[in-house]
Write a protein that holds these residues in place. Sequence first.
Motif, PDB file in Angstrom:
ATOM      1  N   ASN A   1       0.824  -1.214   0.000  1.00 51.21           N
ATOM      2  CA  ASN A   1       0.000   0.000   0.000  1.00 51.21           C
ATOM      3  C   ASN A   1       0.855   1.258   0.000  1.00 51.21           C
ATOM      4  O   ASN A   1       0.492   2.257  -0.618  1.00 51.21           O
ATOM      5  N   ALA A   2       1.999   1.217   0.684  1.00 52.37           N
ATOM      6  CA  ALA A   2       2.889   2.378   0.758  1.00 52.37           C
ATOM      7  C   ALA A   2       3.795   2.490  -0.465  1.00 52.37           C
ATOM      8  O   ALA A   2       4.525   3.465  -0.604  1.00 52.37           O
ATOM      9  N   GLY A   3       3.770   1.482  -1.342  1.00 52.47           N
ATOM     10  CA  GLY A   3       4.661   1.493  -2.488  1.00 52.47           C
ATOM     11  C   GLY A   3       6.100   1.202  -2.101  1.00 52.47           C
ATOM     12  O   GLY A   3       7.034   1.534  -2.834  1.00 52.47           O
ATOM     13  N   ASP A   4       6.278   0.581  -0.957  1.00 50.13           N
ATOM     14  CA  ASP A   4       7.602   0.269  -0.424  1.00 50.13           C
ATOM     15  C   ASP A   4       8.015  -1.128  -0.892  1.00 50.13           C
ATOM     16  O   ASP A   4       7.203  -2.051  -0.870  1.00 50.13           O
ATOM     17  N   PRO A   5       9.264  -1.314  -1.304  1.00 49.98           N
ATOM     18  CA  PRO A   5       9.685  -2.634  -1.787  1.00 49.98           C
ATOM     19  C   PRO A   5      10.025  -3.620  -0.671  1.00 49.98           C
ATOM     20  O   PRO A   5      10.693  -4.616  -0.918  1.00 49.98           O
ATOM     21  N   GLY A   6       9.558  -3.402   0.546  1.00 54.52           N
ATOM     22  CA  GLY A   6       9.896  -4.272   1.663  1.00 54.52           C
ATOM     23  C   GLY A   6       8.971  -5.456   1.854  1.00 54.52           C
ATOM     24  O   GLY A   6       9.051  -6.143   2.876  1.00 54.52           O
ATOM     25  N   TRP A   7       8.115  -5.760   0.891  1.00 50.94           N
ATOM     26  CA  TRP A   7       7.149  -6.850   1.078  1.00 50.94           C
ATOM     27  C   TRP A   7       7.677  -8.249   0.760  1.00 50.94           C
ATOM     28  O   TRP A   7       7.170  -9.222   1.325  1.00 50.94           O
ATOM     29  N   PRO A   8       8.675  -8.465  -0.102  1.00 49.97           N
ATOM     30  CA  PRO A   8       9.103  -9.845  -0.393  1.00 49.97           C
ATOM     31  C   PRO A   8       9.580 -10.647   0.822  1.00 49.97           C
ATOM     32  O   PRO A   8       9.237 -11.829   0.945  1.00 49.97           O
ATOM     33  N   PRO A   9      10.353 -10.072   1.764  1.00 53.29           N
ATOM     34  CA  PRO A   9      10.727 -10.875   2.931  1.00 53.29           C
ATOM     35  C   PRO A   9       9.513 -11.336   3.741  1.00 53.29           C
ATOM     36  O   PRO A   9       9.493 -12.462   4.251  1.00 53.29           O
ATOM     37  N   ALA A  10       8.511 -10.481   3.852  1.00 51.58           N
ATOM     38  CA  ALA A  10       7.299 -10.863   4.583  1.00 51.58           C
ATOM     39  C   ALA A  10       6.559 -11.977   3.846  1.00 51.58           C
ATOM     40  O   ALA A  10       6.028 -12.899   4.485  1.00 51.58           O
ATOM     41  N   LEU A  11       6.537 -11.931   2.529  1.00 51.68           N
ATOM     42  CA  LEU A  11       5.885 -12.988   1.752  1.00 51.68           C
ATOM     43  C   LEU A  11       6.629 -14.316   1.907  1.00 51.68           C
ATOM     44  O   LEU A  11       6.004 -15.367   2.103  1.00 51.68           O
ATOM     45  N   LEU A  12       7.946 -14.280   1.844  1.00 49.98           N
ATOM     46  CA  LEU A  12       8.730 -15.502   2.040  1.00 49.98           C
ATOM     47  C   LEU A  12       8.522 -16.066   3.449  1.00 49.98           C
ATOM     48  O   LEU A  12       8.395 -17.280   3.625  1.00 49.98           O
ATOM     49  N   ALA A  13       8.482 -15.181   4.440  1.00 54.00           N
ATOM     50  CA  ALA A  13       8.239 -15.629   5.808  1.00 54.00           C
ATOM     51  C   ALA A  13       6.836 -16.215   5.948  1.00 54.00           C
ATOM     52  O   ALA A  13       6.641 -17.199   6.676  1.00 54.00           O
ATOM     53  N   LEU A  14       5.860 -15.658   5.249  1.00 53.93           N
ATOM     54  CA  LEU A  14       4.491 -16.194   5.293  1.00 53.93           C
ATOM     55  C   LEU A  14       4.438 -17.600   4.697  1.00 53.93           C
ATOM     56  O   LEU A  14       3.796 -18.500   5.249  1.00 53.93           O
ATOM     57  N   VAL A  15       5.126 -17.823   3.594  1.00 59.22           N
ATOM     58  CA  VAL A  15       5.182 -19.154   2.974  1.00 59.22           C
ATOM     59  C   VAL A  15       5.878 -20.136   3.925  1.00 59.22           C
ATOM     60  O   VAL A  15       5.401 -21.252   4.153  1.00 59.22           O
ATOM     61  N   ALA A  16       7.002 -19.712   4.513  1.00 58.80           N
ATOM     62  CA  ALA A  16       7.716 -20.575   5.465  1.00 58.80           C
ATOM     63  C   ALA A  16       6.862 -20.865   6.689  1.00 58.80           C
ATOM     64  O   ALA A  16       6.875 -21.983   7.216  1.00 58.80           O
ATOM     65  N   LEU A  17       6.097 -19.878   7.143  1.00 66.51           N
ATOM     66  CA  LEU A  17       5.207 -20.073   8.287  1.00 66.51           C
ATOM     67  C   LEU A  17       4.150 -21.126   7.971  1.00 66.51           C
ATOM     68  O   LEU A  17       3.864 -22.000   8.786  1.00 66.51           O
ATOM     69  N   ALA A  18       3.578 -21.067   6.767  1.00 67.22           N
ATOM     70  CA  ALA A  18       2.578 -22.055   6.358  1.00 67.22           C
ATOM     71  C   ALA A  18       3.195 -23.455   6.299  1.00 67.22           C
ATOM     72  O   ALA A  18       2.589 -24.431   6.771  1.00 67.22           O
ATOM     73  N   VAL A  19       4.396 -23.566   5.761  1.00 68.62           N
ATOM     74  CA  VAL A  19       5.084 -24.867   5.693  1.00 68.62           C
ATOM     75  C   VAL A  19       5.342 -25.388   7.097  1.00 68.62           C
ATOM     76  O   VAL A  19       5.095 -26.562   7.402  1.00 68.62           O
ATOM     77  N   SER A  20       5.818 -24.527   7.976  1.00 78.16           N
ATOM     78  CA  SER A  20       6.088 -24.915   9.355  1.00 78.16           C
ATOM     79  C   SER A  20       4.817 -25.401  10.046  1.00 78.16           C
ATOM     80  O   SER A  20       4.806 -26.438  10.709  1.00 78.16           O
ATOM     81  N   PHE A  21       3.736 -24.652   9.887  1.00 77.29           N
ATOM     82  CA  PHE A  21       2.468 -25.013  10.525  1.00 77.29           C
ATOM     83  C   PHE A  21       1.942 -26.350  10.008  1.00 77.29           C
ATOM     84  O   PHE A  21       1.478 -27.189  10.777  1.00 77.29           O
TER      85      PHE A  21
END
Length: 135
Positions: free
Chosen positions: A93-113
Motif C-alpha cells: 500500500n505504501a509502495g515500499d519494496p519491503g514486502w518480499p521478505p514478509a511474503l517468504l516468511a508467510l510461505v515458510a510459516l505455512a510450511v512450518s504449521f
Amino acid sequence: MSDKAVRIIYWIATGFVALVYLGGAIFYISANEMVTGMYETVLHYPTYLIWPLAGVKIIGAIVILWRPSAFLTDFAYAAMFWHLLLAISAHLNAGDPGWPPALLALVALAVSFLTQNRVRAVKSPHGNVRSGQQA
C-alpha cells in the motif's frame, strides 16, 4: 514424503521464520531511529508500535522454537500469520519494496504449521489441516 524429509523441511521453515522475527526485533531495537523514520514517513504508522512489536517478535520466535504448549504455539502461529499478512499489505500500500521478505516468511510459516505435527511431540489440534484429521 519420508519422516526425515519432513523433519528437515519443518526445521528449515521454522528456523527461517524465527530468524526473520528475531532479526526484525533486533533491527527494531538497534536501528530504532531508522525504524521510527520508516514508520512515520513510509508506512504512516504510529511509532508507539515499534517497541511492543519488537518484544512480541522475540516472544513469538521463542514460542515456535521451544513449543511450551500447543495452545501457545498455535496462538503464535496465528499472530505471525496476521502480522505477516498486514506487513505485506502495508508495504504494498505504501509502495515500499519491503514486502518480499514478509511474503517468504508467510510461505515458510505455512510450511512450518502444516508439517509441525509430523515432527513435534506436542501435537496441535489444528496442525493436520491438509489431511482433514484432528490430533
